[in-house]
Design an enzyme around this catalytic site. Structure first.
Site, mmCIF file in Angstrom:
data_model
loop_
_atom_site.group_PDB
_atom_site.id
_atom_site.type_symbol
_atom_site.label_atom_id
_atom_site.label_comp_id
_atom_site.label_asym_id
_atom_site.label_seq_id
_atom_site.Cartn_x
_atom_site.Cartn_y
_atom_site.Cartn_z
ATOM 1 N N SER A 153 0.804 -1.080 0.031
ATOM 2 C CA SER A 153 0.169 0.178 0.085
ATOM 3 C C SER A 153 0.763 1.351 0.025
ATOM 4 C CB SER A 153 -0.794 -0.129 1.340
ATOM 5 O OG SER A 153 -1.398 1.294 1.824
ATOM 6 N N TYR A 166 -0.876 -1.136 10.842
ATOM 7 C CA TYR A 166 -1.132 -1.712 9.188
ATOM 8 C C TYR A 166 0.034 -0.985 8.470
ATOM 9 C CZ TYR A 166 -2.915 -1.309 4.767
ATOM 10 O OH TYR A 166 -3.124 -1.679 3.026
ATOM 11 N N SER A 167 0.443 0.497 8.580
ATOM 12 C CA SER A 167 1.733 0.644 7.951
ATOM 13 C C SER A 167 2.933 -0.009 8.167
ATOM 14 C CB SER A 167 1.911 2.182 8.369
ATOM 15 O OG SER A 167 2.639 3.057 7.628
ATOM 16 N N ILE A 201 -8.433 1.567 -2.755
ATOM 17 C CA ILE A 201 -9.580 0.782 -3.535
ATOM 18 C C ILE A 201 -10.934 0.419 -3.196
ATOM 19 C CG2 ILE A 201 -9.428 -1.610 -4.931
ATOM 20 C CD1 ILE A 201 -6.842 0.397 -5.264
HETATM 21 N N1 LIG Z 1 -8.766 -1.651 -0.126
HETATM 22 C C1 LIG Z 1 -7.787 -0.951 -0.059
HETATM 23 O O1 LIG Z 1 -8.092 0.330 -0.162
HETATM 24 C C2 LIG Z 1 -6.337 -1.054 -0.134
HETATM 25 C C3 LIG Z 1 -5.752 -2.514 0.060
HETATM 26 N N2 LIG Z 1 -4.576 -2.689 -0.043
HETATM 27 C C4 LIG Z 1 -4.063 -3.933 0.084
HETATM 28 O O2 LIG Z 1 -4.712 -5.107 -0.752
HETATM 29 C C5 LIG Z 1 -4.811 -6.279 -0.526
HETATM 30 C C6 LIG Z 1 -6.132 -6.745 -0.353
HETATM 31 O O3 LIG Z 1 -7.075 -5.856 0.322
HETATM 32 P P1 LIG Z 1 -8.672 -5.760 0.313
HETATM 33 O O4 LIG Z 1 -9.314 -6.699 -0.805
HETATM 34 O O5 LIG Z 1 -9.196 -4.526 0.307
HETATM 35 O O6 LIG Z 1 -9.131 -6.694 1.488
HETATM 36 P P2 LIG Z 1 -10.418 -7.555 1.865
HETATM 37 O O7 LIG Z 1 -10.801 -7.352 3.457
HETATM 38 O O8 LIG Z 1 -11.461 -7.494 1.029
HETATM 39 O O9 LIG Z 1 -9.662 -8.838 1.889
HETATM 40 C C7 LIG Z 1 -8.802 -9.376 2.773
HETATM 41 C C8 LIG Z 1 -8.734 -11.024 2.618
HETATM 42 O O10 LIG Z 1 -7.740 -11.383 3.629
HETATM 43 C C9 LIG Z 1 -8.624 -12.498 4.231
HETATM 44 N N3 LIG Z 1 -8.169 -12.575 5.707
HETATM 45 C C10 LIG Z 1 -8.343 -11.861 6.716
HETATM 46 N N4 LIG Z 1 -7.669 -11.986 7.693
HETATM 47 C C11 LIG Z 1 -7.228 -13.375 7.478
HETATM 48 C C12 LIG Z 1 -6.371 -13.947 8.321
HETATM 49 N N5 LIG Z 1 -6.145 -14.040 9.672
HETATM 50 N N6 LIG Z 1 -5.771 -15.214 7.592
HETATM 51 C C13 LIG Z 1 -6.061 -15.438 6.361
HETATM 52 N N7 LIG Z 1 -6.819 -14.503 5.525
HETATM 53 C C14 LIG Z 1 -7.485 -13.576 6.261
HETATM 54 C C15 LIG Z 1 -10.090 -12.361 4.138
HETATM 55 O O11 LIG Z 1 -10.971 -13.627 4.046
HETATM 56 P P3 LIG Z 1 -11.487 -13.954 5.465
HETATM 57 O O12 LIG Z 1 -11.972 -12.849 6.341
HETATM 58 O O13 LIG Z 1 -12.337 -14.952 4.826
HETATM 59 O O14 LIG Z 1 -10.213 -14.843 6.036
HETATM 60 C C16 LIG Z 1 -9.862 -11.645 2.611
HETATM 61 O O15 LIG Z 1 -10.173 -12.752 1.705
HETATM 62 C C17 LIG Z 1 -4.271 -6.094 1.130
HETATM 63 O O16 LIG Z 1 -2.679 -6.644 1.184
HETATM 64 C C18 LIG Z 1 -4.155 -4.630 1.512
HETATM 65 O O17 LIG Z 1 -3.218 -4.255 2.389
HETATM 66 C C19 LIG Z 1 -3.595 -1.784 -0.111
HETATM 67 C C20 LIG Z 1 -3.915 -0.415 -0.321
HETATM 68 C C21 LIG Z 1 -5.529 0.001 -0.133
HETATM 69 C C1 LIG Z 2 -7.792 0.363 8.203
HETATM 70 C C2 LIG Z 2 -7.956 -0.430 6.833
HETATM 71 C C3 LIG Z 2 -7.728 -2.220 7.709
HETATM 72 C C4 LIG Z 2 -8.912 -2.016 8.497
HETATM 73 C C5 LIG Z 2 -9.706 -3.291 8.267
HETATM 74 O O1 LIG Z 2 -9.257 -4.367 8.624
HETATM 75 O O2 LIG Z 2 -10.869 -3.150 8.136
HETATM 76 C C6 LIG Z 2 -6.704 -0.452 5.917
HETATM 77 C C7 LIG Z 2 -6.733 -1.530 4.821
HETATM 78 C C8 LIG Z 2 -6.095 -0.618 3.622
HETATM 79 C C9 LIG Z 2 -6.034 0.743 4.022
HETATM 80 C C10 LIG Z 2 -5.894 2.071 3.000
HETATM 81 C C11 LIG Z 2 -4.584 1.887 2.177
HETATM 82 O O3 LIG Z 2 -3.804 0.870 2.561
HETATM 83 C C12 LIG Z 2 -4.475 3.069 1.328
HETATM 84 C C13 LIG Z 2 -4.255 4.377 1.874
HETATM 85 C C14 LIG Z 2 -3.166 4.538 2.837
HETATM 86 C C15 LIG Z 2 -3.101 5.949 3.609
HETATM 87 O O4 LIG Z 2 -1.838 5.780 4.274
HETATM 88 C C16 LIG Z 2 -4.337 6.005 4.438
HETATM 89 C C17 LIG Z 2 -5.655 5.772 3.887
HETATM 90 C C18 LIG Z 2 -5.677 4.574 2.882
HETATM 91 C C19 LIG Z 2 -6.908 4.659 2.078
HETATM 92 C C20 LIG Z 2 -5.793 3.312 3.893
HETATM 93 C C21 LIG Z 2 -7.005 3.476 4.870
HETATM 94 C C22 LIG Z 2 -6.890 2.171 5.960
HETATM 95 C C23 LIG Z 2 -7.140 1.017 5.130
HETATM 96 C C24 LIG Z 2 -8.521 0.913 4.466
#
Ligand SMILES: NC(=O)C1=CN([C@@H]2O[C@H](COP(=O)(O)OP(=O)(O)OC[C@H]3O[C@@H](n4cnc5c(N)ncnc54)[C@H](OP(=O)(O)O)[C@@H]3O)[C@@H](O)[C@H]2O)C=CC1
Ligand SMILES: C[C@H](CCC(=O)O)[C@H]1CC[C@H]2[C@@H]3C(=O)C[C@@H]4C[C@H](O)CC[C@]4(C)[C@H]3CC[C@]12C
Length: 295
Positions: A153, A166-167, A201
């Site tokens: 991210s 997270y960061s 996203i």
């Molecule tokens: N959405 C965003 O704005 C952003 C996302 N990202 C990155 O993109 C990637 C995907 O994110 P996103 O699609 O939004 O997230 P989602 O929450 O939609 O998906 C997360 C997935 O991880 C699984 N998961 C959660 N906890 C566990 C665990 N303990 N063990 C195994 N699997 C687990 C969840 O399934 P289940 O609960 O069934 O286990 C789910 O399939 C991440 O790496 C995130 O950091 C980066 C920047 C921004």
């Molecule tokens: C806090 C979220 C995870 C909480 C959850 O488990 O529900 C974060 C997962 C993805 C993060 C976003 C991301 O990675 C992109 C941006 C990064 C910036 O530093 C902050 C804003 C973000 C949109 C960030 C926000 C937190 C998450 C959604």
């Protein structure tokens, strides 16, 4: 922009018959990656914790034309499970072409609450399981001259407030995998490592506090994001920046004017909408304005 833009020679046929693991594939970007790979005719092994969701993802993958589709359910908090997923691929396919590391454990968008245990668990899930899967998969990936794709991210390159745990896990990924990439190049190990730096996203990930806390940020589509990740992995790019305009702009500013970038990041957040959570059990935060509180 030039260095991190995907060259245009991607062809979906590149994925036909490839054996791919996608973690965190029960929802969000991971689920969309599984569907793209299925359409392209790959063998897919998806994993996450929720079996019922994975079953549906696998069914859809079969409908879309996957060469084969299966799942393993479990939690990546346990590195033994992470290794088990890779062993499943080995036992089923006898090899592996692409490892897509995408899952994250639950965290929060709020002030850091002082909970060290949360950070430890998040590091297990978001970082150590990625390392464990890589170690177990490496012999197969060397054999196939395959790809490792690590989903990170902007918070893992240019941190903003309210996402400290997270960061931290996302910075750990950059440190580990970017160092490992150097070693692969030095030793002529033909396994590519692609680090994906994503902006916001549309996976519905932000809870109410986070959504109210972020100003003016429109999320990018998860379907396009998923395709870009697969594309940059197949093209063996070192990094993907998506969406390119926002992420490249942020990273350029980070090099040229880091103080200005920090101000911009903070100006995108409505601090009053992010409420201070009560401290975890056993810790005591002095009230604002009291001696020693610093506020
Ligand atoms: N959405 C965003 O704005 C952003 C996302 N990202 C990155 O993109 C990637 C995907 O994110 P996103 O699609 O939004 O997230 P989602 O929450 O939609 O998906 C997360 C997935 O991880 C699984 N998961 C959660 N906890 C566990 C665990 N303990 N063990 C195994 N699997 C687990 C969840 O399934 P289940 O609960 O069934 O286990 C789910 O399939 C991440 O790496 C995130 O950091 C980066 C920047 C921004
Ligand atoms: C806090 C979220 C995870 C909480 C959850 O488990 O529900 C974060 C997962 C993805 C993060 C976003 C991301 O990675 C992109 C941006 C990064 C910036 O530093 C902050 C804003 C973000 C949109 C960030 C926000 C937190 C998450 C959604």
């Amino acid at each position: 922009v030039y260095f991190y833009s995907a060259p245009e020679n991607f062809n979906e046929e590149m994925l036909r018959g490839k054996r791919v693991i996608v973690t965190g594939a029960s929802s969000g970007i991971g689920e969309q990656m599984a569907y793209h790979l299925a359409r392209m005719g790959a063998h897919v092994l998806v994993t996450a914790r929720t079996e019922a969701k994975l079953q549906k993802v696998v069914e859809r993958c079969r409908e879309l034309g996957a060469a084969s589709a299966r799942f393993v359910s479990g939690s990546m908090e346990d590195t033994a499970f992470a290794e088990e997923v890779v062993k499943e691929a080995e036992n089923t396919w006898g090899g592996l072409d692409m490892l897509i590391l995408n899952h994250i454990g639950h965290s929060y968008f709020n002030y850091f609450d002082g909970d060290v245990d949360h950070i430890r668990k998040l590091l297990e899930t978001n970082f150590l399981s990625y390392v464990a899967m890589t170690v177990t998969a490496l012999p197969m990936l060397k054999e196939s001259e395959g790809n490792i794709v690590v989903v990170s991210s902007v918070a893992g390159k240019a941190p903003g407030p309210f996402a400290a745990p997270y960061s931290a896990t996302k910075f750990a990924l950059d440190g580990f995998f970017s160092s490992l990439r150097h070693e692969f190049i030095i030793e002529n190990v033909n396994v590519s490592i692609t680090l994906c730096i994503l902006g916001y996203i549309d996976t519905g990930k932000l809870n109410a506090t986070g959504a109210r806390g972020l100003r003016r940020v429109a999320p990018s589509p998860k379907e396009e994001c998923a395709l870009e990740i697969i594309r940059s992995g197949a093209l063996r790019q070192h990094e993907l920046h998506y969406p390119p305009g926002i992420v490249n702009g942020m990273l350029l500013l980070r090099g040229l004017a880091p103080g200005f970038l920090d101000t911009l990041i903070r100006s995108n957040i409505v601090v009053e909408n992010v409420q201070r959570a009560p401290p975890p059990h056993g810790t005591r935060v002095p009230p604002a304005g009291s001696p020693g509180s610093g506020r």
